[in-house]
Structure formats: C-alpha cells, structure tokens
Design an enzyme around this catalytic site. Structure first.
Site, PDB file in Angstrom:
ATOM      1  N   MET A  62      -2.419 -36.211  17.582  1.00 14.78           N
ATOM      2  CA  MET A  62      -2.455 -37.279  16.531  1.00 14.78           C
ATOM      3  C   MET A  62      -1.018 -38.146  16.113  1.00 14.78           C
ATOM      4  SD  MET A  62      -3.935 -36.163  12.702  1.00 14.78           S
ATOM      5  CE  MET A  62      -2.427 -34.990  12.311  1.00 14.78           C
ATOM      6  N   SER A  85      -1.596 -30.880  20.928  1.00 12.53           N
ATOM      7  CA  SER A  85      -2.271 -30.865  19.828  1.00 12.53           C
ATOM      8  C   SER A  85      -3.788 -31.140  19.795  1.00 12.53           C
ATOM      9  CB  SER A  85      -1.568 -31.618  18.619  1.00 12.53           C
ATOM     10  OG  SER A  85      -2.014 -31.451  17.542  1.00 12.53           O
ATOM     11  N   GLN A  86      -4.318 -32.060  19.192  1.00 15.67           N
ATOM     12  CA  GLN A  86      -5.695 -32.344  19.082  1.00 15.67           C
ATOM     13  C   GLN A  86      -6.231 -32.782  20.618  1.00 15.67           C
ATOM     14  OE1 GLN A  86      -6.391 -35.325  16.124  1.00 15.67           O
ATOM     15  NE2 GLN A  86      -6.351 -37.142  17.448  1.00 15.67           N
ATOM     16  N   ASP A 139       4.857 -23.120  13.041  1.00 11.88           N
ATOM     17  CA  ASP A 139       3.950 -24.251  13.022  1.00 11.88           C
ATOM     18  C   ASP A 139       3.757 -24.747  11.714  1.00 11.88           C
ATOM     19  OD1 ASP A 139       1.995 -26.258  13.424  1.00 11.88           O
ATOM     20  OD2 ASP A 139       1.751 -25.789  15.443  1.00 11.88           O
ATOM     21  N   HIS A 161       5.655 -27.513  15.216  1.00 11.02           N
ATOM     22  CA  HIS A 161       4.620 -28.103  16.011  1.00 11.02           C
ATOM     23  C   HIS A 161       5.159 -28.827  16.963  1.00 11.02           C
ATOM     24  CE1 HIS A 161       0.471 -28.764  16.987  1.00 11.02           C
ATOM     25  NE2 HIS A 161       0.627 -30.065  16.560  1.00 11.02           N
TER      26      HIS A 161
END
Length: 303
Positions: A38, A112-113, A230, A286
């Site tokens: 993202m 991530s996503q 995170d 993260h």
C-alpha cells in the site's frame, strides 16, 4: 545499511534502501515476480526498484518482474487503494500467463498487502506455476485496525479509517476501497464472511474451494516474515496467519490454533507437516530490515 520503508503516502516517495526451482531456459536462474504494498509502486528507485536492483546484483541474470497495476506509477499507487482486488488479481494472472519468461514457473515475493494478493494468484491461477511464495509482512488473516496509516498527515488516511470503522462491509466501500477487502472484524464475523469481497473468499470462509486448496499446496515453500515491532499491521499475528479470536478483540490465536488450520480448509496443515511453511521474524517496524538479513534469510529461496 538498514533497509527502511518509510510510509509517506502520496506526500513523498516510499523509501526502501536497500525447494525445487523452476529453471529459466536461458540462464538457469529462477524468475521472480514481486508485488508492492500500500502506498508504493512497482518501480520506485527508492523502494521496489532498489530491491529489484539488489536481487539482480546478487543473482546475475535473474528475470525480475515488479508488477505495475495500471499504465503508469501514479495509477499503480492509486490501484493499491481504490481498485477492486479481484480485478487486480485477474489482471496479474493474465499478465503472468502471457509472459514467456515465466512459462517454466517462477518464485514470488509480496510486500505487505501485495503478499496476500500474490497468494490469491497462487490459489486461482496455477499456470504458470508459482514455486515459492515469500510473504514480507503480508496480512493473511486481514487487519482489524489501521494504527499507522502511511502518511499520517494525509486526509486520505482519515477517510480510510472512517470508512473502515463504520462502513467496511457496505457494497460501495468493499468495491472501491482495497483495505476494506481485507478488513476482518472479529466482532462481526457473520458480516465479514457474508460481505468480504476478497479475503473471506481466498481464506475459504464461506465454502471450501478444493481448487484453491490444491493449487496452494503445489507451492514448494510458503515463507512468512513477521516484523516484531510492526506498528502498521494490527494484529501483527496476521503476518503468520494468526488472528484475533472470534467474538472479541484482545486475545489472539496462532494459525495452528485456528479453525482454518484444524479443519485444513486451505491445506496449510498438510503443508506445515510437510515442512513447506517457513515462519521467519525480524526486528524493526513494518518492512524494515537490513540487506544482510535479507541476503541471509530470503535470498536462498530465490536461488
């Protein structure tokens, strides 16, 4: 040198400073497909562009495809917020099937996503075959919270939070907000299972799609990286396929404690027993890791 993704959404560039293989027919290396997270784009020289360059330096001759969803970097970034995930996955499946460099198979690395999106590719599109999937901070059980949206000064972050907290499962928000499509509310489990357009489907929450299960088990390795500090993914256990126990929002359970695993709805229990699941950790927030950690822990799965 520390590799840091600084989530500065649409205000400044995202900063990232630094089994059995399918053999490429020309130089013997294993092709790699990457999907960004993202607020990022495929080819930003300070993020995935730097990662691509680093991998190509360490594995000479490797073919690396960093996925761009849209016609340019701006569209690619916007797609990570506003384009139906199922449409994105379908587009990627078509692109991979038409790429002659990938016909013998490929490894995949999602950030991530992008990691959960690549898992959907593995489950839905077995040709060309994905060999190893590396999930770098991917939220495989979704999220329930947005504690540090990329770019805290952005009004967009406030808009996303409001939409997720009040209307995550409305048809309009599900269709047009990517993060809603992997929003997982443990206090409204029925709503989640009924209205989640993406995550509830790939996680077999409504029915068991045996094809999804069969395709995922074709992976040689499924590597999941959890970031111990995170502050973006909530709960962080989602990065190892864990999540909050249903009906409350404090206590978490591991993948192995979940119904998904006990009923083996995705084949993860079989994969675990076969040594196909790899659980890694690294210190830091993260998507923060050193090049040394990357080379020692992830690069071996790309060779």
């Amino acid at each position: 040198m520390t590799v840091v993704v600084q989530w500065l959404l649409l205000v400044a560039p995202v900063v990232l400073v630094a089994s059995r293989p399918a053999q490429d027919s020309t130089n013997g290396t294993v092709p790699l497909v990457m999907w960004h997270g993202m607020g990022d784009s495929c080819c930003n020289p300070l993020s995935l562009g730097a990662i691509k360059k680093m991998i190509q330096q360490d594995i000479p001759g490797i073919y690396v495809l960093s996925l761009m969803i849209g016609k340019n970097f701006v569209q690619d970034t916007e797609s990570g917020f506003f384009m139906d995930v199922n449409e994105q996955v379908s587009m990627v499946c078509s692109q991979l099937a038409q790429d002659p460099q990938l016909k013998g198979g490929y490894n995949a690395m999602g950030f991530s996503q992008g990691a959960q999106f690549l898992r959907a590719v593995a489950q839905r599109c077995p040709s060309p075959p994905m060999k190893t999937l590396i999930s770098v901070g991917g939220q495989h059980q979704g999220v329930y919270g947005l504690p540090r949206c990329p770019g805290e000064a952005s009004h967009l972050c406030d808009m996303i939070r409001k939409a997720l907290n009040t209307e995550a499962y409305s048809d309009l928000v599900q269709k047009h907000l990517v993060q809603a499509q992997y929003w997982h509310d443990p206090l409204n489990d029925d709503l989640y299972k009924k209205h989640s357009r993406f995550l509830a489907d790939i996680n077999q929450e409504r029915v068991v799609n045996e094809t999804y299960k069969k395709n995922l088990q074709m992976l040689d390795k499924f590597v999941m990286v959890k970031f111990l500090q995170d502050s973006v993914v909530d709960p962080v256990d989602s990065e190892w396929f864990g999540f909050l126990k249903t009906g409350q929002a404090k206590e978490t359970e591991t993948l192995q404690e979940s119904v998904l695993y006990k009923e083996d709805r995705l084949g993860l229990a079989v994969m675990d027993k076969a040594g196909k699941l790899v659980f890694l950790t690294t210190e830091g927030d993260h998507l923060q890791f050193t090049r040394e950690w990357f080379n020692a822990n992830l690069l071996p799965y790309l060779r």
